[in-house]
Design an enzyme around this catalytic site. Structure first.
Site, PDB file in Angstrom:
ATOM      1  N   PRO A 124       0.816  -1.222   0.000  1.00  0.00           N
ATOM      2  CA  PRO A 124       0.000   0.000   0.000  1.00  0.00           C
ATOM      3  C   PRO A 124       0.846   1.267   0.000  1.00  0.00           C
ATOM      4  O   PRO A 124       0.763   2.089   0.916  1.00  0.00           O
ATOM      5  CB  PRO A 124      -0.803  -0.138   1.301  1.00  0.00           C
ATOM      6  CG  PRO A 124       0.110  -0.880   2.223  1.00  0.00           C
ATOM      7  CD  PRO A 124       0.864  -1.849   1.342  1.00  0.00           C
ATOM      8  N   GLY A 126       1.668   4.849  -0.643  1.00  0.00           N
ATOM      9  CA  GLY A 126       0.810   6.014  -0.852  1.00  0.00           C
ATOM     10  C   GLY A 126       1.418   7.016  -1.805  1.00  0.00           C
ATOM     11  O   GLY A 126       2.500   6.801  -2.360  1.00  0.00           O
ATOM     12  N   GLN A 175      -5.901  -0.800   3.235  1.00  0.00           N
ATOM     13  CA  GLN A 175      -5.001  -0.487   4.341  1.00  0.00           C
ATOM     14  C   GLN A 175      -5.594   0.622   5.212  1.00  0.00           C
ATOM     15  O   GLN A 175      -6.186   1.581   4.705  1.00  0.00           O
ATOM     16  CB  GLN A 175      -3.652  -0.012   3.802  1.00  0.00           C
ATOM     17  CG  GLN A 175      -2.650   0.342   4.899  1.00  0.00           C
ATOM     18  CD  GLN A 175      -1.801   1.553   4.555  1.00  0.00           C
ATOM     19  OE1 GLN A 175      -2.200   2.406   3.771  1.00  0.00           O
ATOM     20  NE2 GLN A 175      -0.620   1.627   5.136  1.00  0.00           N
ATOM     21  N   ARG A 212      13.427  10.642   7.337  1.00  0.00           N
ATOM     22  CA  ARG A 212      14.030  10.217   6.068  1.00  0.00           C
ATOM     23  C   ARG A 212      14.896  11.346   5.519  1.00  0.00           C
ATOM     24  O   ARG A 212      14.398  12.354   5.017  1.00  0.00           O
ATOM     25  CB  ARG A 212      12.929   9.803   5.090  1.00  0.00           C
ATOM     26  CG  ARG A 212      12.095   8.662   5.659  1.00  0.00           C
ATOM     27  CD  ARG A 212      10.824   8.400   4.921  1.00  0.00           C
ATOM     28  NE  ARG A 212       9.973   7.475   5.690  1.00  0.00           N
ATOM     29  CZ  ARG A 212       8.724   7.196   5.404  1.00  0.00           C
ATOM     30  NH1 ARG A 212       8.141   7.761   4.364  1.00  0.00           N
ATOM     31  NH2 ARG A 212       8.040   6.363   6.165  1.00  0.00           N
ATOM     32  N   LYS A 273       0.273  -5.393   9.947  1.00  0.00           N
ATOM     33  CA  LYS A 273       1.449  -5.115   9.108  1.00  0.00           C
ATOM     34  C   LYS A 273       2.497  -4.346   9.899  1.00  0.00           C
ATOM     35  O   LYS A 273       2.198  -3.294  10.472  1.00  0.00           O
ATOM     36  CB  LYS A 273       1.040  -4.295   7.880  1.00  0.00           C
ATOM     37  CG  LYS A 273       2.211  -3.890   6.977  1.00  0.00           C
ATOM     38  CD  LYS A 273       1.740  -3.002   5.843  1.00  0.00           C
ATOM     39  CE  LYS A 273       2.874  -2.645   4.885  1.00  0.00           C
ATOM     40  NZ  LYS A 273       3.903  -1.782   5.516  1.00  0.00           N
ATOM     41  N   HIS A 297       8.984  -1.828   7.190  1.00  0.00           N
ATOM     42  CA  HIS A 297       8.541  -0.704   6.361  1.00  0.00           C
ATOM     43  C   HIS A 297       9.586  -0.351   5.302  1.00  0.00           C
ATOM     44  O   HIS A 297       9.764   0.808   4.926  1.00  0.00           O
ATOM     45  CB  HIS A 297       8.228   0.517   7.226  1.00  0.00           C
ATOM     46  CG  HIS A 297       6.998   1.270   6.808  1.00  0.00           C
ATOM     47  ND1 HIS A 297       5.753   1.037   7.348  1.00  0.00           N
ATOM     48  CD2 HIS A 297       6.810   2.238   5.884  1.00  0.00           C
ATOM     49  CE1 HIS A 297       4.866   1.836   6.785  1.00  0.00           C
ATOM     50  NE2 HIS A 297       5.489   2.574   5.889  1.00  0.00           N
ATOM     51  N   ARG A 300      12.162   2.345   6.146  1.00  0.00           N
ATOM     52  CA  ARG A 300      11.745   3.744   6.091  1.00  0.00           C
ATOM     53  C   ARG A 300      11.282   4.303   7.432  1.00  0.00           C
ATOM     54  O   ARG A 300      10.943   5.466   7.527  1.00  0.00           O
ATOM     55  CB  ARG A 300      10.614   3.895   5.067  1.00  0.00           C
ATOM     56  CG  ARG A 300      11.037   3.595   3.650  1.00  0.00           C
ATOM     57  CD  ARG A 300       9.851   3.440   2.722  1.00  0.00           C
ATOM     58  NE  ARG A 300       9.133   4.675   2.487  1.00  0.00           N
ATOM     59  CZ  ARG A 300       9.480   5.610   1.591  1.00  0.00           C
ATOM     60  NH1 ARG A 300      10.565   5.432   0.853  1.00  0.00           N
ATOM     61  NH2 ARG A 300       8.749   6.688   1.421  1.00  0.00           N
ATOM     62  N   GLY A 351       6.652  -3.531  -2.756  1.00  0.00           N
ATOM     63  CA  GLY A 351       6.426  -2.094  -2.806  1.00  0.00           C
ATOM     64  C   GLY A 351       7.248  -1.416  -3.874  1.00  0.00           C
ATOM     65  O   GLY A 351       6.748  -1.028  -4.926  1.00  0.00           O
ATOM     66  N   ARG A 352       8.545  -1.276  -3.627  1.00  0.00           N
ATOM     67  CA  ARG A 352       9.380  -0.509  -4.550  1.00  0.00           C
ATOM     68  C   ARG A 352       9.394  -1.108  -5.950  1.00  0.00           C
ATOM     69  O   ARG A 352       9.354  -0.367  -6.941  1.00  0.00           O
ATOM     70  CB  ARG A 352      10.803  -0.395  -4.000  1.00  0.00           C
ATOM     71  CG  ARG A 352      10.922   0.551  -2.794  1.00  0.00           C
ATOM     72  CD  ARG A 352      12.370   0.698  -2.365  1.00  0.00           C
ATOM     73  NE  ARG A 352      12.542   1.664  -1.278  1.00  0.00           N
ATOM     74  CZ  ARG A 352      12.602   1.345   0.018  1.00  0.00           C
ATOM     75  NH1 ARG A 352      12.473   0.074   0.384  1.00  0.00           N
ATOM     76  NH2 ARG A 352      12.766   2.280   0.941  1.00  0.00           N
TER      77      ARG A 352
END
Length: 405
Positions: A124, A126, A175, A212, A273, A297, A300, A351-352
């Site tokens: 998920p 965003g 999510q 980050r 999650k 995550h 991250r 994800g990525r």
């Protein structure tokens, strides 16, 4: 973006460029909207198909502005955990068996009753409109075509309802973040049910956003237009209220007990999650979680936590087969998926890699990510002498004595 009420509005709202060589440079989130140059990412003209995942990643890196690319690729702090997530896969070697008599390996499985052609869900992530104008709508359509399930973000460019309309036949999980008032959370549960979702993924490792540093150094402003599809300005809860809680810790933290009490109000199964320990996995099960997702995550959130892969066996042991275990963080190849499954995961969450495919060629790019992963998994399993994903055990792996090679 983030204000569409029907999927049909999306295509007409965005004019895509014809050149792959746009000079966009650094871009702040606040500068991106449905008509900006940065939002109209090129789709990889002239490429009939990609032949490797590395090629997809390279094309995505060539078209994404620096700020958005760092937002995608970066991690928290000095990015130690981000690097460790990849290094962890190098700690394992395969131990093949030959002449096993198996034919083409079986990749199909299921997760929470959802049939999957390959053991993959998409994450998920965003602000998806930053990577392609159609964002998670394109991801859901690609997933439907390839037999993959989507986890649709709460902080997405498009609402749960719009993504459902874009891909009505897709397997979809919604999510949510455990934050805000109980009344608002229950309202979101009811929205998800009404939109036809099959499960809910609750992100439990995000009481506040990680620090980050790439984003900070890029002055990557958090204008939330690309992440407010579920919270239009005319809604009962504003996007500003939600994201102040999410990113700036303006609300009170939740406990497992609070979460479990509210999740009892929906008939849908739910996933916790962001679990990294056996203790937290058991805590999630005690309040009714139907699955756990082992994840840091993607590096991250809290820098310095262990690689998610290193924690997977502990969680699998603690769960002891009572519920399915999903895994994310660090996967870049089909062989990585095989390693995670051999260590006990039932499915993986990407994800990525999916965001790279989306940036490189929209819906078609995401489909090719899945197709290439499928091909890599088939090769790996065949050479391992395995009959399919259901046969994978830790015995197909050994510790790599020289992981630095």
């Amino acid at each position: 973006m983030g204000r569409f009420t029907h999927f049909d509005e999306i295509a007409g709202a965005v004019e895509l460029p014809t050149s792959r060589n746009l000079d966009i440079g650094k871009v702040k989130v606040g500068m991106i909207n449905s008509t900006s140059t940065a939002a109209r990412l090129p789709l990889g003209e002239g490429l009939d198909s990609f032949v490797t995942l590395t090629e997809i990643i390279g094309v995505a890196r060539g078209v994404l502005p620096t700020g958005i690319l760092d937002f995608l690729e970066g991690g928290a702090g000095e990015e130690r955990t981000l690097r460790d997530n990849r290094t962890a896969f190098r700690n394992w070697n395969f131990v093949p068996r030959v002449m096993t008599g198996y034919g083409k390996p079986e990749l199909a499985t299921s997760f929470l009753g959802i049939p999957l052609a390959i053991p993959v869900l998409t994450a998920p992530f965003g602000a998806d409109g930053l990577f392609h104008p159609r964002g998670q709508c394109a991801v859901a359509r690609a997933n439907a075509a390839e037999g993959v399930a989507s986890i649709v973000p709460e902080a997405g460019t498009y609402s749960f309802e719009v993504v459902a309309e874009a891909a009505p036949d897709a397997a979809r999980i919604a999510q949510l973040h455990p934050m805000g008032s109980a009344e608002h959370f229950v309202e979101m549960l009811h929205r998800i049910e009404s939109a036809g979702y099959q499960a809910i993924c609750v992100t439990v490792d995000f009481p506040i956003a990680g620090r980050r540093e790439r984003d900070l150094m890029n002055r990557f402003d958090r204008n939330f237009a690309e992440a407010s599809g579920n919270y239009p300005d005319d809604g009962s809860v504003s996007s500003e209220t939600i994201f102040k809680q999410l990113f700036y810790h303006s609300g009170a933290g939740w406990s497992w007990g609070q979460l479990g009490e509210l999740m009892d109000k929906t008939p849908l199964p739910w996933i916790a999650k962001g679990v990294l320990t056996g203790a937290d996995a058991c805590a999630a099960l005690e309040v009714g979680a139907d699955a756990v997702l082992v994840s840091n995550h993607g590096g991250r959130q809290l820098d310095g936590v262990p690689a998610a892969l290193n924690q997977l066996p502990e969680v699998v042991s603690a769960v002891a087969g009572r519920v399915p275990v999903a895994f994310d963080s660090g996967i870049r190849r089909g062989s990585d998926i095989v390693i995670a499954l051999a260590l006990g995961a039932d499915v993986v969450v990407l994800g990525r890699l999916v965001a790279y495919g989306l940036a490189a060629d929209g819906e078609a790019g995401v489909r090719q990510v899945h197709q290439l992963l499928r091909a890599e998994m088939l090769t790996t399993l065949t050479l391992l002498g395995a009959g399919g994903v259901a046969d994978l055990q830790p015995s197909v792996l050994s510790i790599n004595a020289c992981p630095w090679r």
